[in-house]
Design an enzyme around this catalytic site. Sequence first.
Site, PDB file in Angstrom:
ATOM      1  N   SER A   1       0.816  -1.227   0.000  1.00  0.00           N
ATOM      2  CA  SER A   1       0.000   0.000   0.000  1.00  0.00           C
ATOM      3  C   SER A   1       0.843   1.268   0.000  1.00  0.00           C
ATOM      4  CB  SER A   1      -0.950   0.026   1.209  1.00  0.00           C
ATOM      5  OG  SER A   1      -1.694  -1.164   1.263  1.00  0.00           O
ATOM      6  N   ARG A   2       2.031   1.171  -0.576  1.00  0.00           N
ATOM      7  CA  ARG A   2       2.929   2.336  -0.708  1.00  0.00           C
ATOM      8  C   ARG A   2       3.423   2.888   0.635  1.00  0.00           C
ATOM      9  NH1 ARG A   2       2.774   0.112  -4.916  1.00  0.00           N
ATOM     10  NH2 ARG A   2       2.353   1.030  -6.956  1.00  0.00           N
TER      11      ARG A   2
END
Length: 235
Positions: free
Chosen positions: A212-213
Amino acid sequence: MAIADLRKDYTLGSLHRASLAADPMAQFQHWFADATAVKSPGGWLRRVAIGLYKWWLVVLGAKPVDPNAMALATVDPDGQPSVRTVLLKGVDERGFLFFTNYESRKGRELDGNPRAALVFYWSDLERQVCVSGRVSKLTAPESDKYFQSRPRGSRIGAWASAQGEVVPNREFLEARWKEIETRFPKDVPLPPFWGGYALAPERIEFWQGRASRLHDRFNYVRDANGHWNLERLAP
Ligand SMILES: Cc1cc2nc3c(=O)[nH]c(=O)nc-3n(C[C@H](O)[C@H](O)[C@H](O)COP(=O)(O)O)c2cc1C
């Protein structure tokens, strides 16, 4: 597939303050060993997983990456940056070592401004290392030692190519190569315009991709006393 639709989630590893070496060069050496598959990061399960993954890439015929390939950014007198790939040829107390033509664009830019930056990206490990600092030239004997370790063809190539100059065609380069081969039938001496640099780091950042970065980023910054301070950065 549209370029904008190319995306992947990074899930291979994580990075913790407690697992980082106090000295960023030692940390770099750990990661470089991982990148050259001498060993893989994490516990035995992760090592097995990465080992199987790498084996699978071989089965698929994927080309091995160049773990010592790094992007080298330099700056011209107008502040215009330029960047290209070079190969890391050593790491020691002076920093990151690489070799090139001193009269190339990068060589001229480094003459005018020794500040430079490097980036390594090891996609198979979902890792990046960003380095910035200042370069200094290696001595001619040290450059010669490395130069003489290169294959004869590469040594002739270094003489034959005025790196970055406009040439009329391929035949011109090949003729020049043959001319140099005849000129040096045995030993090929170090060209006076060719040699190494050491980039002494002032900042080294280690990036490990996460889901999710929410990647892990740790940045080492050297203070005026030469001590390294470590900080976590938002991804
Ligand atoms: C994988 C790879 C490795 C390279 N290694 C070097 C190197 O070690 N030294 C070098 O001078 N050029 C190397 N090159 C070529 C440079 O990227 C670049 O084309 C050349 O040095 C001229 O750069 P300049 O005109 O910006 O000075 C490499 C290119 C690639 C793709």
